[in-house]
Design an enzyme around this catalytic site. Structure first.
Site, short mmCIF file in Angstrom:
data_model
loop_
_atom_site.label_atom_id
_atom_site.label_comp_id
_atom_site.label_asym_id
_atom_site.label_seq_id
_atom_site.Cartn_x
_atom_site.Cartn_y
_atom_site.Cartn_z
N CYS A 388 -83.38 -75.62 57.16
CA CYS A 388 -82.84 -76.64 58.06
C CYS A 388 -83.99 -77.49 58.54
CB CYS A 388 -82.06 -76.02 59.22
SG CYS A 388 -83.09 -75.09 60.37
N HIS A 549 -81.82 -76.12 69.61
CA HIS A 549 -83.24 -75.86 69.41
C HIS A 549 -83.92 -77.17 69.06
CE1 HIS A 549 -81.10 -75.29 65.59
NE2 HIS A 549 -82.17 -75.81 65.01
#
Length: 631
Positions: A388, A549
């Site tokens: 990611c 995050h």
């Protein structure tokens, strides 16, 4: 022309339009700055000032074309492509006496493409230690060649083409036929083809005209919100069911927010209404031409507020009349069709239209199929990587879940890890990444098989791999599953907050970031990185849980791995979903993966009733034990 060829042409136009938008839209601020300076200080402006008016000329001559060139090159090959695109654009600017926007749209992408091909051709032939020398000199030499080519060849061609195009458009205007442009523009908007017309032709011509006359009608041909507003008004007056009830909100978003896409489903629900927006667009353009209206720069987004902000002195009446006439005519024509329709305007009809709109918008995207040519056999499969943007949140969670499933199924020899895009190991055999990151993942690991998912946790990756392993008779080993150890201090009881009052998504993410900062896990800029990450790809992972995050750009702000858990019993809106647990993550190394593995297990094995208990418990120890347990 066959349907297949028509669809192919439409897809090509959509791709072209999206690419042009990618060059123009990020630089709209520069267009607005230039437009405001022009509107204020030119001789016909609000505050004529010959001295200050000099500031605007370099913006249209150099600044904006160079920005376009950089954006075009960067879209092809990142920063290096952007630099080459800028150098090449400088050449085409130097050889012209008009703002070279069209030239920048050619040379920018060309510069990025050329350096990308060159780098690929020599990537395995550079002696160790000479990489920087080769990279710098190759960029300089190739950039210089492209600049000369642009100056001597591309520039004159673009100038000639521009002159022909401008003469043709001016002839159409002189004959009073400009309103006929709405026959193309209005249907193109509904089919998502407007960007190619707007950013490829209308805006460049409009900027040239505005520089000469202080305003241009071309900026309003596509941006006028009147035709769409008229259709929404007709639904409000004469529609039925959900179509009628949903229009007040849609009108506000469309007219004040400038999001024209909001009215597209209402036309797709009754395609004949395209005649209404065409009639409204033509009437508006006729009015605009008659009264001498126009804008000083592109109005982006197409909000009435943006239109008024870009309206020069003396054109307010014309531009407002353009909006009102287009609205009235569109509403009148649409009302005839809506009143005579037998459609009940049900929620199902509107939803079907929205799905059709989404399908058309997404058609033609460069989204590779999961059925790619590279297939790793089950017997050879040893290394799976989840990737990611930052490599610490969603990919870590997906990897933890798959790793546990494979081990429980007896496939203990397969490594499942996670990382950031850009750091995918060269020995990765199978890469799992989000579909929005597909192109970057392919570029980073061309040797691997790729699987793209919409959700890192709710997908069929395990089923695909398991079926392949079983089909090829790969041996399983009934060894006990060794659980990861939860390192002390990654999650503390003090960082588990329950019973919080519902807030917005941004406020909840910020609260999680501040808790990480106060806990000493991250530096303060990490909080903004968490908000930026959410704008790119949502961190909502399903089943009422979100794991915000930081983006990759703030990864260096992580001092040590830490996790915080915030419980919102009434939920926090994440688009159409609600998150009841906000789990803020700061990952450094692999210390936090054990807790993410517990989270993956919880999502996979807990029933809805058990999850509801986690969402509503008033005891923080319950959540703490779930996330820190060691099986």
């Amino acid at each position: 022309m066959s349907n297949q060829k028509k669809e192919g042409a439409q897809e090509a136009m959509q791709k072209f339009g999206r690419f042009l938008s990618g060059m123009v839209l990020p630089n709209i601020g520069a267009f607005i700055a230039w437009g405001l300076l022009t509107a204020l200080f030119i001789p016909t402006g609000w505050c004529p000032n010959e001295y200050l008016a000099q500031v605007g000329a370099p913006m249209s001559k150099w600044l904006i074309p160079l920005l376009l060139g950089y954006s075009g090159g960067a879209a092809i090959y990142g920063h290096r492509g952007g630099v080459l695109g800028t150098i090449a654009t400088a050449g085409v600017i130097a050889g012209s006496d008009i703002p070279m926007f069209l030239g920048a749209m050619i040379m920018g992408p060309l510069g990025g493409w050329v350096i990308k091909k060159f780098d690929k051709a020599i990537e395995d032939h550079i002696p160790t230690g000479f990489e920087m020398l080769v990279n710098n000199f190759s960029a300089g030499i190739i950039g210089g060649i492209l600049a000369i080519l642009a100056f001597t060849g591309i520039g004159p061609v673009v100038l000639a083409a521009n002159a022909v195009l401008r003469a043709g458009v001016e002839a159409i205007v002189a004959m009073g036929l400009l309103p006929l442009a709405s026959i193309i523009i209005e249907p193109a908007k509904v089919l998502f083809l407007n960007n190619a017309i707007n950013h490829g032709v209308l805006s460049p011509l409009g900027i040239q005209q505005a520089e000469q006359y202080g305003k241009s009608m071309f900026f309003l041909l596509e941006a006028n919100p009147g035709p769409g507003f008229g259709v929404l008004l007709a639904y409000w007056f004469f529609g039925k069911g959900m179509a009628k009830e949903s229009t007040p909100g849609a009108m506000i978003i469309h007219v004040l927010g400038g999001i024209h896409e909001i009215y597209f489903p209402y036309i797709l629900m009754k395609p004949v209404l395209v005649l209404a927006v065409i009639a409204g667009g033509m009437s508006g353009v006729f009015t605009l031409n008659l009264l001498g209206g126009g804008l000083i720069a592109p109005a982006s987004p197409g909000s009435i507020l943006a239109v008024l902000a870009m309206t020069p002195k003396g054109a307010f009446l014309a531009n407002v009349a353009d909006f009102l006439v287009a609205t009235a005519v569109s509403c009148a024509v649409a009302s005839i069709f809506i009143k005579g329709s037998h459609d009940d305007g049900s929620e199902e009809s509107l939803e079907a239209a929205r799905e059709s709109m989404t399908e058309m918008k997404n058609r033609g995207k460069d989204m590779p199929s999961n059925d790619n040519e590279k297939k790793v056999s089950g017997a050879e499969l040893k290394r799976i990587v989840y990737a990611c943007d930052a490599g610490m949140g969603s990919s870590a969670l997906g990897a933890a879940g798959l790793r546990k499933k494979l081990k429980k199924a007896g496939y203990t020899d397969i490594s499942v890890t996670n990382c950031a895009i850009g750091n995918i190991p060269k020995d990765a055999q199978l890469v799992v990444s989000h579909e929005k990151l597909a192109e970057r993942a392919l570029e980073d690991s061309p040797q691997a098989e790729h699987i793209w998912v919409k959700d890192f946790t709710q997908n069929n990756v395990f089923d695909i791999i398991s079926a392949r392993l079983k089909g090829e008779g790969v041996e399983t080993k009934a060894a006990p599953v060794q659980e990861d150890t939860v390192k002390e201090g990654i999650l503390t009881k003090a960082n588990v907050k329950v019973g919080l009052k519902s807030v917005s998504k941004e406020e909840a993410i910020k609260a999680a970031g501040e808790l990480l900062f106060k806990g000493g896990y991250v530096e303060e800029p990490y909080i903004q990185g968490m908000l930026n990450r959410e704008k790119d790809i949502t961190t909502y992972i399903g089943k009422g849980i979100a794991i915000p995050h930081g983006e990759n750009a703030v990864k260096e702000c992580v001092k040590e791995s830490g996790i915080v858990v915030l419980q919102y019993p009434d939920g926090v809106p994440f688009g159409d979903d609600k998150a009841y647990l906000i789990i803020g993550i700061a990952g450094r190394g692999n210390d936090h993966l054990a807790i993410l593995a517990n989270l993956a297990t919880t999502m996979d094995e807990y029933s809805d009733e058990q999850l509801h208990e986690l969402y509503t418990t008033k005891d923080p120890d319950v959540l703490y034990k779930v996330f820190t347990k060691v099986d």
